[in-house]
Design a protein around this motif. Structure first.
Motif, PDB file in Angstrom:
ATOM      1  N   MET A   1       0.856  -1.186   0.000  1.00  0.00           N
ATOM      2  CA  MET A   1       0.000   0.000   0.000  1.00  0.00           C
ATOM      3  C   MET A   1       0.889   1.231   0.000  1.00  0.00           C
ATOM      4  SD  MET A   1      -3.114  -0.706   2.724  1.00  0.00           S
ATOM      5  CE  MET A   1      -4.013   0.780   2.243  1.00  0.00           C
ATOM      6  N   ASP A   2       0.297   2.347  -0.373  1.00  0.00           N
ATOM      7  CA  ASP A   2       0.963   3.621  -0.155  1.00  0.00           C
ATOM      8  C   ASP A   2       1.112   3.821   1.347  1.00  0.00           C
ATOM      9  OD1 ASP A   2       1.660   6.493  -1.167  1.00  0.00           O
ATOM     10  OD2 ASP A   2       0.184   6.758   0.444  1.00  0.00           O
ATOM     11  N   ALA A   3       2.284   4.276   1.794  1.00  0.00           N
ATOM     12  CA  ALA A   3       2.538   4.407   3.234  1.00  0.00           C
ATOM     13  C   ALA A   3       1.521   5.332   3.890  1.00  0.00           C
ATOM     14  CB  ALA A   3       3.958   4.919   3.468  1.00  0.00           C
ATOM     15  N   GLY A   4       1.144   6.435   3.200  1.00  0.00           N
ATOM     16  CA  GLY A   4       0.148   7.347   3.758  1.00  0.00           C
ATOM     17  C   GLY A   4      -1.191   6.658   3.944  1.00  0.00           C
ATOM     18  N   ALA A   5      -1.610   5.852   2.955  1.00  0.00           N
ATOM     19  CA  ALA A   5      -2.869   5.121   3.067  1.00  0.00           C
ATOM     20  C   ALA A   5      -2.802   4.104   4.205  1.00  0.00           C
ATOM     21  CB  ALA A   5      -3.182   4.433   1.745  1.00  0.00           C
ATOM     22  N   LEU A   6      -1.638   3.474   4.387  1.00  0.00           N
ATOM     23  CA  LEU A   6      -1.491   2.509   5.475  1.00  0.00           C
ATOM     24  C   LEU A   6      -1.559   3.208   6.831  1.00  0.00           C
ATOM     25  CD1 LEU A   6      -1.020  -0.396   6.322  1.00  0.00           C
ATOM     26  CD2 LEU A   6       1.440  -0.032   6.077  1.00  0.00           C
ATOM     27  N   HIS A   7      -0.964   4.405   6.944  1.00  0.00           N
ATOM     28  CA  HIS A   7      -1.073   5.165   8.195  1.00  0.00           C
ATOM     29  C   HIS A   7      -2.533   5.473   8.514  1.00  0.00           C
ATOM     30  CE1 HIS A   7       3.165   5.409   8.557  1.00  0.00           C
ATOM     31  NE2 HIS A   7       3.372   6.340   7.641  1.00  0.00           N
ATOM     32  N   ARG A   8      -3.292   5.812   7.476  1.00  0.00           N
ATOM     33  CA  ARG A   8      -4.713   6.108   7.710  1.00  0.00           C
ATOM     34  C   ARG A   8      -5.465   4.852   8.132  1.00  0.00           C
ATOM     35  NH1 ARG A   8      -3.703   9.179   3.035  1.00  0.00           N
ATOM     36  NH2 ARG A   8      -4.695   7.611   1.673  1.00  0.00           N
ATOM     37  N   LEU A   9      -5.115   3.716   7.521  1.00  0.00           N
ATOM     38  CA  LEU A   9      -5.750   2.465   7.901  1.00  0.00           C
ATOM     39  C   LEU A   9      -5.456   2.124   9.355  1.00  0.00           C
ATOM     40  CD1 LEU A   9      -7.280  -0.146   6.942  1.00  0.00           C
ATOM     41  CD2 LEU A   9      -5.040  -1.104   6.420  1.00  0.00           C
ATOM     42  N   LEU A  10      -4.214   2.415   9.790  1.00  0.00           N
ATOM     43  CA  LEU A  10      -3.798   2.113  11.162  1.00  0.00           C
ATOM     44  C   LEU A  10      -4.173   3.205  12.149  1.00  0.00           C
ATOM     45  CD1 LEU A  10      -0.218   0.714  10.375  1.00  0.00           C
ATOM     46  CD2 LEU A  10      -2.244  -0.605  10.986  1.00  0.00           C
ATOM     47  N   ARG A  11      -4.700   4.338  11.607  1.00  0.00           N
ATOM     48  CA  ARG A  11      -5.078   5.482  12.450  1.00  0.00           C
ATOM     49  C   ARG A  11      -3.891   5.961  13.277  1.00  0.00           C
ATOM     50  NH1 ARG A  11     -10.847   3.135  14.790  1.00  0.00           N
ATOM     51  NH2 ARG A  11     -11.959   3.103  12.787  1.00  0.00           N
ATOM     52  N   GLU A  12      -2.820   6.277  12.593  1.00  0.00           N
ATOM     53  CA  GLU A  12      -1.608   6.717  13.263  1.00  0.00           C
ATOM     54  C   GLU A  12      -0.944   7.813  12.438  1.00  0.00           C
ATOM     55  OE1 GLU A  12       1.059   3.337  13.237  1.00  0.00           O
ATOM     56  OE2 GLU A  12       1.540   3.618  11.136  1.00  0.00           O
ATOM     57  N   GLY A  13       0.017   8.474  13.058  1.00  0.00           N
ATOM     58  CA  GLY A  13       0.811   9.457  12.346  1.00  0.00           C
ATOM     59  C   GLY A  13       1.958   8.790  11.616  1.00  0.00           C
ATOM     60  N   ASP A  14       2.920   9.582  11.159  1.00  0.00           N
ATOM     61  CA  ASP A  14       4.073   9.013  10.458  1.00  0.00           C
ATOM     62  C   ASP A  14       4.866   8.101  11.387  1.00  0.00           C
ATOM     63  OD1 ASP A  14       3.435  10.257   8.162  1.00  0.00           O
ATOM     64  OD2 ASP A  14       4.876  11.899   8.352  1.00  0.00           O
ATOM     65  N   SER A  15       5.129   6.936  10.931  1.00  0.00           N
ATOM     66  CA  SER A  15       5.958   5.982  11.684  1.00  0.00           C
ATOM     67  C   SER A  15       6.566   5.021  10.671  1.00  0.00           C
ATOM     68  CB  SER A  15       5.134   5.209  12.714  1.00  0.00           C
ATOM     69  OG  SER A  15       4.178   4.389  12.070  1.00  0.00           O
ATOM     70  N   LEU A  16       7.566   4.285  11.107  1.00  0.00           N
ATOM     71  CA  LEU A  16       8.198   3.315  10.217  1.00  0.00           C
ATOM     72  C   LEU A  16       8.633   2.098  11.012  1.00  0.00           C
ATOM     73  CD1 LEU A  16      11.871   4.116   9.686  1.00  0.00           C
ATOM     74  CD2 LEU A  16      10.426   5.997  10.409  1.00  0.00           C
ATOM     75  N   THR A  17       8.762   0.985  10.300  1.00  0.00           N
ATOM     76  CA  THR A  17       9.239  -0.241  10.946  1.00  0.00           C
ATOM     77  C   THR A  17      10.586  -0.678  10.390  1.00  0.00           C
ATOM     78  OG1 THR A  17       7.867  -1.448   9.362  1.00  0.00           O
ATOM     79  CG2 THR A  17       6.973  -1.152  11.571  1.00  0.00           C
ATOM     80  N   GLY A  18      11.089   0.052   9.402  1.00  0.00           N
ATOM     81  CA  GLY A  18      12.390  -0.285   8.846  1.00  0.00           C
ATOM     82  C   GLY A  18      12.716   0.606   7.673  1.00  0.00           C
ATOM     83  N   ALA A  19      13.854   0.303   7.035  1.00  0.00           N
ATOM     84  CA  ALA A  19      14.286   1.118   5.901  1.00  0.00           C
ATOM     85  C   ALA A  19      15.191   0.291   4.983  1.00  0.00           C
ATOM     86  CB  ALA A  19      15.024   2.358   6.376  1.00  0.00           C
ATOM     87  N   PHE A  20      15.169   0.674   3.698  1.00  0.00           N
ATOM     88  CA  PHE A  20      16.085   0.112   2.713  1.00  0.00           C
ATOM     89  C   PHE A  20      17.274   1.051   2.579  1.00  0.00           C
ATOM     90  CE2 PHE A  20      11.672  -0.768   1.323  1.00  0.00           C
ATOM     91  CZ  PHE A  20      11.652  -2.139   1.507  1.00  0.00           C
ATOM     92  N   LEU A  21      18.485   0.479   2.616  1.00  0.00           N
ATOM     93  CA  LEU A  21      19.696   1.298   2.567  1.00  0.00           C
ATOM     94  C   LEU A  21      20.612   0.847   1.433  1.00  0.00           C
ATOM     95  CD1 LEU A  21      20.703   1.240   6.365  1.00  0.00           C
ATOM     96  CD2 LEU A  21      19.180   2.861   5.241  1.00  0.00           C
TER      97      LEU A  21
END
Length: 787
Positions: free
Chosen positions: A594-614
């Motif tokens: 999903m788009d990260a923004g859409a997933l945040h809305r689904l989870l009812r949360e602000g900006d957050s992350l669980t990891g990153a690609f480096l």
């Protein structure tokens, strides 16, 4: 021995070359059947015994923090047999002699050894002693990979503090027959290890005294797993439950189950093809043998032999060939099965895993090979027994000779005499030519089938790890963190690019289908993790809606535009309907995006992350590894280069060894088919060729006629064989399609070239053997035929 049985032995000796070739074809089918299904039975038996004896769990649930008293409420759920509450945490490991960080999974066990769910099998060493700080048991796979001995230590970052784990025992667990971390699709025993520690020590280290964050259940007979999962979810929801799951969602179990399905497919698809080829060859050989023995059949009938006795005479002949091939196939299949089992012992960790002789499999191989042989010759035998004696006494009527298409076109005058004779023979006996062509084409097809998997493996590596995943490292946190963590990641040594993602566990519901799925939320403009379709085109992430892997869409039976009920397994566990907006192609796992923004809305949360690609500068990679080993909030680090090596050491090695066996059998079949075609042509045309020798043709000239005919048939068969080989490979791909990984239908020109080269080489060798017989053709005996 009856006279007719002695005749069968003489007939068999007369066609010994063809008989050996056909027996080898049958041996190839039986060998593949025995190798695959005996290994399958060995794997199934080892799995079943291990699961039962060591109480492999049926249901798991992970929670944020729950009191131990909850275990008593879980125990009274109808159908629950045994409950094991645990602390399970992933940490970063620093292992001697290893530059990059490894992932360790710490699991609590009772301080005093007792019967438990997912019990441990102690390979060497001892159980932990109560209240001895830092003592741990380690999984055999990780210990073997790093040559860890009893008493050695491994450093782990436990809740922000570095601690040394002292290894006191090496164990096996039914929960980790194969070790795969959640962020990987493939096992990596070198970078992912399981450690078991006493509950009191591990709970105290993570501030979980009197609590647990994971529970495993076994169920009694007749228990309804969906009902148990639903009740367990209700009990754990208030404690941050992340959704219970059954065995079908357990990574290790699913991997083995998919391997079993693939072995079953291999044990059915390849032998079916091999036996079909053997049946075809037997039909051709027996049809032509019976044609040559018309007068003998009439004589047998004149001496009082019944149709049934004559029919059984030829059936016995075929069964002797089949039996010889089956015996060789069983012996070869058992040897190769042991080799395959030894390979699996490096991948799957069972207390006992050895190749077992399975009597029903052996009996099945004998029965199927015999049935294929009899079916393949039944039509020819039926024609033999129906032949009236008076008609059989007369030689077979000669072919109708009339001007061929070549003669009528006037092109015949442009060709040498030998070439005109070749094309006239082929046109006047089209059925015989077509049957020979089909036989040789099957040899080409089987070689394509046996070789194409290497092309598919190389394509998967390129697609998955070059075109789609462009990062060097994937860094994951144990829990969602604020967006500010992204700045810390970008400041790590050598970082060139850093792209965050947000992932969460969910259940998808569509109609009566339910799947446990992880959704990965990607940010707009992500370049390091690209979503592609089957034509390698970039699939953009829409602002709303789900992107599903094609395999997940197939399992859920959803299409574009369908709305899926998404049950979030974290936070307030919201349930929302989300449309399917696009499909992507992946060859491992079943993911959703999903788009990260859409997933945040689904989870009812602000900006957050669980990891990153480096992506990281190559010359600063070791510095990056040292930093990550000492970073407390990082749960796991996945190195793409290591993932590629892991893929090559597991999937590629497994398929590569099976490919080697297939090529070995295919080459035997290819030679058997081509040699049979050449020998049959010699048997049928020996009188014609002897006549040509008598009227003045040289050995070279009659060799050119016979071998030229073989060359024309071989060259005509190659294009047909390539097409049939493609269809065989497409059939085989369906048997390799599982949830864990898929094998695409990719066949390179080099594979086609290899198949063609082997068949041409087989034709050349067969031609030389036939030429040797032509050079020693007994003209007098061949021409002694009553007209």
């Amino acid at each position: 021995m009856h006279a007719i049985d002695r005749k069968a032995v003489r007939d068999l000796w007369a066609i010994k070359g063809q008989a050996v070739a056909i027996a080898l074809v049958i041996a190839s089918g039986v060998g593949t059947f025995v190798m695959s299904l005996n290994t399958l039975k060995s794997l199934q038996n080892s799995q079943q015994m291990y699961y039962e004896q060591y109480r492999f769990a049926h249901v798991w649930s992970h929670v944020k923090r729950a009191p131990l008293s909850l275990a008593r409420r879980i125990e009274v759920i109808p159908g629950v047999s045994q409950v094991q509450t645990r602390v399970v945490v992933d940490v970063t490991l620093d292992v001697r002699g290893m530059a990059e960080p490894a992932i360790g999974r710490l699991i609590s066990i009772p301080d005093q050894r007792t019967s438990m769910v997912n019990d441990l099998h102690l390979r060497k060493g001892r159980w932990i002693e109560p209240y001895r700080a830092g003592e741990a048991l380690v999984s055999e796979a990780f210990a073997t990979s790093h040559h860890l001995a009893i008493g050695e230590t491994v450093s782990a970052v436990i809740n922000g503090r570095r601690q040394h784990l002292t290894i006191v025992g090496v164990v096996l667990s039914p929960e980790y027959v194969i070790q795969i971390h959640g962020s990987n699709l493939l096992p990596d025993d070198h970078r992912f290890g399981i450690f078991w520690m006493g509950y009191e020590q591990l709970a105290a280290a993570f501030d979980l005294d009197g609590s647990f964050n994971n529970v495993a259940l076994t169920l009694g007979r007749g228990a309804l797993e969906p009902e148990v999962i639903r009740t367990l979810d209700d009990l754990t929801k208030r404690y941050g439950g992340r959704g219970a799951a059954g065995r079908e969602d357990h990574v290790s179990h699913r991997y083995i189950s998919d391997e079993i399905r693939q072995l079953r497919s291999l044990g059915l698809i390849a032998p079916t093809i091999f036996f079909s080829v053997a049946a075809f060859l037997l039909n051709v050989v027996m049809t032509r043998l019976i044609g040559v023995q018309r007068e003998q059949i009439a004589a047998l009938k004149a001496f009082g032999y019944t149709k049934r006795q004559i029919g059984m005479h030829y059936i016995k002949l075929v069964l002797l060939i089949s039996l010889a091939g089956a015996v060789v196939g069983i012996a070869v299949g058992s040897v190769l099965g042991r080799s395959l089992t030894e390979m699996y012992t490096q991948l799957y960790r069972f207390p006992v895993f050895r190749f077992e002789w399975n009597t029903p499999v052996m009996a099945g191989a004998l029965a199927i090979s015999s049935a294929a042989a009899v079916i393949g010759t039944l039509a020819a035998v039926r024609r033999a027994v129906r032949l009236p004696p008076a008609e059989a006494m007369r030689p077979e009527p000669p072919a109708v000779y009339r001007p061929t298409l070549l003669d009528r076109s006037g092109l015949g005058e442009l060709l040498p005499q030998a070439a005109r004779m070749i094309f006239r023979e082929l046109e006047r006996k089209p059925l015989k030519a077509a049957m020979s062509c089909v036989g040789v084409s099957m040899a080409v097809a089987i070689l394509v089938l046996g070789s194409f998997t290497l092309d598919s493996i190389n394509y998967i590596i390129d697609f998955q790890f070059t075109l789609s995943q462009r990062q060097d490292l994937l860094v994951a946190f144990p829990e969602p963190v604020s967006a500010s963590a992204l700045y810390e990641l970008r400041n790590l040594p050598g970082v060139v690019q850093c792209e965050p993602f947000r992932s969460t566990g969910t259940r998808f519901h569509f109609g009566h289908r339910t799947r446990r799925v992880g959704i990965i939320g990607l940010y707009p403009g992500t370049r390091l993790y690209r979503l592609l379709d089957e034509r390698e085109r970039l699939v953009p992430v829409p602002q709303d809606g789900l992107l599903l892997s094609s395999k997940l869409a197939e399992l859920l039976d959803v299409r574009l535009g369908d709305r899926i009920l998404v049950e979030v397994l974290e936070g307030d566990q919201a349930v929302r309907e989300v449309p399917v907006s696009a499909m992507v192609t992946e060859y491992g796992g079943t993911n959703a995006y999903m788009d990260a923004g859409a997933l945040h809305r689904l989870l009812r949360e602000g900006d957050s992350l669980t990891g990153a690609f480096l992506t990281v500068e190559r010359d600063r990679m070791e510095e990056m590894y040292r930093t990550l080993k000492n970073t407390p909030r990082i749960a796991s680090v996945t190195i793409k280069e290591a993932s590629v090596r892991s893929f090559q050491d597991t999937i590629a090695e497994n398929l590569g060894r099976i490919r080697f066996f297939n090529i070995l059998f295919a080459m035997v079949i290819a030679f058997g088919v081509v040699y049979n075609s050449a020998r049959i042509s010699l048997a049928e045309r020996s009188r014609d060729l002897a006549t040509l020798r008598v009227i003045g043709f040289t050995r070279a000239e009659i060799s050119a006629i016979l071998l030229g005919e073989l060359a024309v048939i071989t060259l005509a068969a190659i294009p047909l064989g390539l097409v049939v080989g493609y269809l065989f490979a497409a059939w085989a791909v369906t048997g390799l399609d599982t949830e864990v990984y898929r094998v695409p239908l990719i066949i390179h020109r080099a594979t086609y070239g290899f198949a063609v080269a082997v068949v041409l080489a087989g034709a050349a060798v067969s031609g030389l053997l036939v030429r040797e017989r032509l050079d020693h053709l007994d003209l007098i005996s061949v021409l002694k035929t009553r007209e």
